[in-house]
Structure formats: structure tokens, C-alpha cells
Motif scaffolding. Structure first.
Motif, PDB file in Angstrom:
ATOM      1  N   GLY A 196       8.042 -36.195  -4.939  1.00  0.00           N
ATOM      2  CA  GLY A 196       9.168 -35.576  -5.604  1.00  0.00           C
ATOM      3  C   GLY A 196      10.385 -36.476  -5.549  1.00  0.00           C
ATOM      4  O   GLY A 196      10.459 -37.420  -4.765  1.00  0.00           O
ATOM      5  N   ILE A 197      11.359 -36.186  -6.414  1.00  0.00           N
ATOM      6  CA  ILE A 197      12.662 -36.832  -6.289  1.00  0.00           C
ATOM      7  C   ILE A 197      13.732 -35.754  -6.298  1.00  0.00           C
ATOM      8  O   ILE A 197      13.558 -34.665  -6.855  1.00  0.00           O
ATOM      9  CB  ILE A 197      12.943 -37.868  -7.393  1.00  0.00           C
ATOM     10  CG1 ILE A 197      13.043 -37.204  -8.756  1.00  0.00           C
ATOM     11  CG2 ILE A 197      11.931 -38.982  -7.393  1.00  0.00           C
ATOM     12  CD1 ILE A 197      13.922 -37.975  -9.712  1.00  0.00           C
ATOM     13  N   TRP A 198      14.853 -36.081  -5.686  1.00  0.00           N
ATOM     14  CA  TRP A 198      15.994 -35.178  -5.648  1.00  0.00           C
ATOM     15  C   TRP A 198      17.256 -35.976  -5.940  1.00  0.00           C
ATOM     16  O   TRP A 198      17.563 -36.943  -5.243  1.00  0.00           O
ATOM     17  CB  TRP A 198      16.096 -34.508  -4.283  1.00  0.00           C
ATOM     18  CG  TRP A 198      17.272 -33.572  -4.193  1.00  0.00           C
ATOM     19  CD1 TRP A 198      18.423 -33.751  -3.493  1.00  0.00           C
ATOM     20  CD2 TRP A 198      17.382 -32.295  -4.832  1.00  0.00           C
ATOM     21  NE1 TRP A 198      19.263 -32.679  -3.675  1.00  0.00           N
ATOM     22  CE2 TRP A 198      18.656 -31.766  -4.499  1.00  0.00           C
ATOM     23  CE3 TRP A 198      16.542 -31.556  -5.681  1.00  0.00           C
ATOM     24  CZ2 TRP A 198      19.104 -30.526  -4.958  1.00  0.00           C
ATOM     25  CZ3 TRP A 198      16.987 -30.320  -6.152  1.00  0.00           C
ATOM     26  CH2 TRP A 198      18.245 -29.822  -5.786  1.00  0.00           C
ATOM     27  N   TRP A 228      14.291 -34.846   1.464  1.00  0.00           N
ATOM     28  CA  TRP A 228      13.972 -33.419   1.563  1.00  0.00           C
ATOM     29  C   TRP A 228      12.466 -33.257   1.619  1.00  0.00           C
ATOM     30  O   TRP A 228      11.707 -34.138   1.196  1.00  0.00           O
ATOM     31  CB  TRP A 228      14.528 -32.665   0.354  1.00  0.00           C
ATOM     32  CG  TRP A 228      14.438 -31.162   0.425  1.00  0.00           C
ATOM     33  CD1 TRP A 228      13.710 -30.339  -0.386  1.00  0.00           C
ATOM     34  CD2 TRP A 228      15.111 -30.299   1.344  1.00  0.00           C
ATOM     35  NE1 TRP A 228      13.892 -29.032  -0.031  1.00  0.00           N
ATOM     36  CE2 TRP A 228      14.752 -28.980   1.029  1.00  0.00           C
ATOM     37  CE3 TRP A 228      15.983 -30.520   2.422  1.00  0.00           C
ATOM     38  CZ2 TRP A 228      15.223 -27.868   1.750  1.00  0.00           C
ATOM     39  CZ3 TRP A 228      16.460 -29.426   3.130  1.00  0.00           C
ATOM     40  CH2 TRP A 228      16.086 -28.118   2.798  1.00  0.00           C
ATOM     41  N   MET A 271       8.995 -34.068 -10.292  1.00  0.00           N
ATOM     42  CA  MET A 271       7.765 -34.390  -9.575  1.00  0.00           C
ATOM     43  C   MET A 271       6.997 -35.449 -10.356  1.00  0.00           C
ATOM     44  O   MET A 271       6.825 -35.345 -11.567  1.00  0.00           O
ATOM     45  CB  MET A 271       6.881 -33.150  -9.412  1.00  0.00           C
ATOM     46  CG  MET A 271       7.409 -32.130  -8.427  1.00  0.00           C
ATOM     47  SD  MET A 271       7.405 -32.721  -6.724  1.00  0.00           S
ATOM     48  CE  MET A 271       5.679 -33.107  -6.492  1.00  0.00           C
ATOM     49  N   ARG A 286      15.331 -39.642  -2.596  1.00  0.00           N
ATOM     50  CA  ARG A 286      16.615 -39.504  -3.266  1.00  0.00           C
ATOM     51  C   ARG A 286      16.690 -40.413  -4.487  1.00  0.00           C
ATOM     52  O   ARG A 286      16.281 -41.586  -4.449  1.00  0.00           O
ATOM     53  CB  ARG A 286      17.761 -39.853  -2.318  1.00  0.00           C
ATOM     54  CG  ARG A 286      19.114 -39.860  -3.032  1.00  0.00           C
ATOM     55  CD  ARG A 286      20.273 -40.024  -2.109  1.00  0.00           C
ATOM     56  NE  ARG A 286      21.499 -40.310  -2.869  1.00  0.00           N
ATOM     57  CZ  ARG A 286      22.712 -40.231  -2.366  1.00  0.00           C
ATOM     58  NH1 ARG A 286      22.888 -39.889  -1.100  1.00  0.00           N
ATOM     59  NH2 ARG A 286      23.766 -40.512  -3.114  1.00  0.00           N
ATOM     60  N   ALA A 319      18.028 -39.100 -12.025  1.00  0.00           N
ATOM     61  CA  ALA A 319      16.654 -38.605 -12.153  1.00  0.00           C
ATOM     62  C   ALA A 319      16.013 -39.043 -13.464  1.00  0.00           C
ATOM     63  O   ALA A 319      14.824 -39.382 -13.505  1.00  0.00           O
ATOM     64  CB  ALA A 319      16.631 -37.089 -12.034  1.00  0.00           C
ATOM     65  N   MET A 356      15.800 -31.980  -9.708  1.00  0.00           N
ATOM     66  CA  MET A 356      14.527 -32.316  -9.074  1.00  0.00           C
ATOM     67  C   MET A 356      13.503 -32.693 -10.130  1.00  0.00           C
ATOM     68  O   MET A 356      13.621 -32.343 -11.304  1.00  0.00           O
ATOM     69  CB  MET A 356      13.998 -31.151  -8.242  1.00  0.00           C
ATOM     70  CG  MET A 356      13.560 -29.940  -9.038  1.00  0.00           C
ATOM     71  SD  MET A 356      12.718 -28.681  -8.035  1.00  0.00           S
ATOM     72  CE  MET A 356      11.219 -29.556  -7.569  1.00  0.00           C
ATOM     73  N   THR A 385       5.486 -31.462   0.336  1.00  0.00           N
ATOM     74  CA  THR A 385       5.919 -32.529  -0.553  1.00  0.00           C
ATOM     75  C   THR A 385       7.139 -33.228   0.028  1.00  0.00           C
ATOM     76  O   THR A 385       8.064 -32.578   0.517  1.00  0.00           O
ATOM     77  CB  THR A 385       6.278 -31.964  -1.940  1.00  0.00           C
ATOM     78  OG1 THR A 385       5.116 -31.386  -2.526  1.00  0.00           O
ATOM     79  CG2 THR A 385       6.805 -33.059  -2.861  1.00  0.00           C
ATOM     80  N   THR A 386       7.133 -34.549  -0.040  1.00  0.00           N
ATOM     81  CA  THR A 386       8.302 -35.359   0.305  1.00  0.00           C
ATOM     82  C   THR A 386       9.070 -35.678  -0.972  1.00  0.00           C
ATOM     83  O   THR A 386       8.477 -36.013  -1.996  1.00  0.00           O
ATOM     84  CB  THR A 386       7.875 -36.664   0.991  1.00  0.00           C
ATOM     85  OG1 THR A 386       7.342 -36.371   2.287  1.00  0.00           O
ATOM     86  CG2 THR A 386       9.049 -37.624   1.149  1.00  0.00           C
ATOM     87  N   TYR A 387      10.403 -35.577  -0.892  1.00  0.00           N
ATOM     88  CA  TYR A 387      11.279 -35.920  -2.009  1.00  0.00           C
ATOM     89  C   TYR A 387      12.095 -37.161  -1.646  1.00  0.00           C
ATOM     90  O   TYR A 387      12.682 -37.230  -0.559  1.00  0.00           O
ATOM     91  CB  TYR A 387      12.245 -34.772  -2.328  1.00  0.00           C
ATOM     92  CG  TYR A 387      11.567 -33.546  -2.878  1.00  0.00           C
ATOM     93  CD1 TYR A 387      11.576 -33.277  -4.246  1.00  0.00           C
ATOM     94  CD2 TYR A 387      10.904 -32.649  -2.036  1.00  0.00           C
ATOM     95  CE1 TYR A 387      10.949 -32.149  -4.765  1.00  0.00           C
ATOM     96  CE2 TYR A 387      10.269 -31.523  -2.540  1.00  0.00           C
ATOM     97  CZ  TYR A 387      10.302 -31.278  -3.902  1.00  0.00           C
ATOM     98  OH  TYR A 387       9.675 -30.159  -4.407  1.00  0.00           O
TER      99      TYR A 387
END
Length: 273
Positions: free
Chosen positions: A122-124, A13, A112, A79, A83, A110, A75-77
Motif C-alpha cells: 500500500g501507499i499513504w 502505516w 494499493m 509513504r 500518490a 491511499m 498490509t504495509t503502507y
């Protein structure tokens, strides 16, 4: 085309934190042909989802007072399937937790982080929202690239924290570049930026958007209040340029050459933009 196959650790994302969401909608809507849907204010803080041809491609979020003074930024997230475990791994391997894992009702989780070289990422962790539904087509993200001042540390960080299986594209003093995956299956890149990033510019992730015609897109962006930071340049990977939107958020465009997103890697410029 079918929705992208997003594997753990891969980009899933992108979103824009902007000081002027209305302006951003107009700019990107006209530049990339996006439509928009605004989420519930109470549940999702008015988060705006961008759509292209009926498929989700990106998010936009209006900055609040707590973010005053922070630059507008894409921002790039990546996967993550856990988390909390990723947050622990980030800290263990020299990164920082900027925003701990936060539940987004029904959609996912999510967070950061700052990686071990200072770049924000970021992570998702997906639930109903699994990630973007369109990539590597005009108006959608085509490539994600980390420009880092500490190349070796960055590569090891993403291997250790996100389980990246990496491939070295080039390893010369002039051009060091490693990808997540190899060849046409590559999904992101890490570039040695120690030779060109100014002291005041931290390591950073950059997003490339595919376009049909780079020059026409540049002309359109400028007419909408954007700026050309670098380029356009003809490269073996396509015709490239670095742009900024009207509030200063930087992004890259690449003309679709039909070579695939992986072939668009390694296109850093002398300005680090």
C-alpha cells in the motif's frame, strides 16, 4: 519516545483486512495491549484505529462481500508525497495498480499496488493522518520485510518507484538481503525468498511486532485462538516466531533486544512464513 520520522518511501502505516473485526479487536487487544477507536461509518467505512499508550499503531478493517475468498492479511503502507505520481511509476516499472489513489476525507490518500514481483503493497499520502505514532516498542511494528521470488527485480523496483537508497546486508547464495537505509537507520528489508517460498505462495510483505517476551506472547496468542506457524527461534536479532491470528492473518513477533529495528532484519525461515 517521539513519533517516528517517516520519510518518503518508508513504511508509514499498517492495517489488517479481516473477516472478523470483533474477533481481531479481542485478539490483538489482549495480545498487544491495544485500545481501539472506530471511525465514522459514512466517511471512513467504520475503519478501526488501534492505539498503544495513547499513540496510533495500526488499523483494522472489516472485509465486505467484494472481498469474499480473499485471505485475511496485514498490509504495509509506504509513504508517498504524490500518490498519482507513484501510481504512474508503479505501472512504468512493471507493477500493477490494484486500487488507484483514493481520497480519505481530511486524512490523506491511499492506494494499493502489486510490485514488479507480485507482492501487494500500500501507499499513504498523508494529510492530517501522518502515519503511525509508535514503532519498535512492545505492541508496535518493529520491522517490515519483503520476501520476494525475484530479488534483483524487487530491489530495482523499490529504488526506481520509491527512491529507496539501499544497503546490501548480505549477498551470498544462502542469504541475500537488502535494506532501505543502512545500519540503525534502516527502515525495511528485501529478502531473497526464491529458495523457500512454495510455488503457490506469492512474494509478500510481512510485519514484525515487538514484544517483551516471545514465549509469553506465543502462549497468549494460542490461548486466544491463534496458531504458531514457525518458531520460536533464537537468533542474533532476538527471539522470533511467526504466528497467525484466529482467522489466519500471519504476522511475526520479535522479542525486544534493545538492538534496534534494523538489527531485526533478515529473519526469514524455511517455510517462507
Amino acid at each position: 519516545m517521539p513519533s517516528p520520522d517517516i520519510t518518503p518511501g518508508a513504511p508509514s502505516w499498517i492495517d489488517l483486512m479481516t473477516s472478523d473485526a470483533a474477533n481481531a479487536k479481542q485478539f490483538y487487544g489482549e495480545l498487544f495491549g491495544w485500545d481501539f477507536q472506530t471511525g465514522d461509518e459514512e466517511k471512513y467505512g467504520g475503519y478501526i484505529t488501534a492505539w498503544k499508550n495513547g499513540k496510533s499503531v495500526a488499523g483494522l478493517m472489516q472485509k465486505d462481500d467484494t472481498m469474499a475468498g480473499m485471505p485475511d492479511v496485514w498490509t504495509t503502507y509506504l509513504r508517498s508525497d504524490d500518490a498519482a505520481a507513484t501510481a504512474a511509476a508503479v505501472t512504468e516499472h512493471g507493477g500493477q495498480v490494484f486500487m488507484p489513489p483514493m481520497d480519505v476525507p481530511e486524512q490523506g490518500v491511499m492506494a494499493m499496488f502489486g510490485d514488479a514481483t507480485g507482492a501487494a503493497i500500500g501507499i499513504w499520502q498523508p494529510r492530517e493522518m501522518t502515519g503511525y505514532q509508535l514503532v519498535a516498542e512492545p505492541g508496535a511494528a518493529a520491522w517490515h520485510e519483503l520476501h520476494t521470488k525475484d530479488y534483483a527485480t524487487a530491489v530495482k523496483f523499490y529504488q526506481d518507484v520509491f527512491g529507496w537508497e539501499t544497503d546490501v546486508m548480505s549477498d551470498t547464495p544462502e542469504f541475500r538481503y537488502t535494506t532501505l537505509g543502512a545500519g540503525d537507520a534502516a527502515k525495511a528489508g528485501i529478502m531473497d525468498a526464491s529458495g523457500y517460498l512454495p510455488a503457490e505462495v506469492p512474494s509478500n510483505w510481512q510485519v514484525y511486532f515487538a514484544v517483551e517476551d516471545a514465549d509469553a506472547s506465543i502462549e497468549k496468542a494460542v490461548s486466544l485462538g491463534g496458531k504458531v506457524i514457525d518458531g520460536p527461534d533464537d537468533t542474533p536479532f532476538g527471539r522470533l516466531a511467526t504466528l497467525a491470528d484466529p482467522t489466519g492473518a500471519m504476522f511475526k513477533i520479535v522479542a525486544d533486544t534493545g538492538q534496534g529495528a534494523a538489527d531485526q532484519a533478515g529473519t526469514g525461515d524455511a517455510t517462507g512464513a
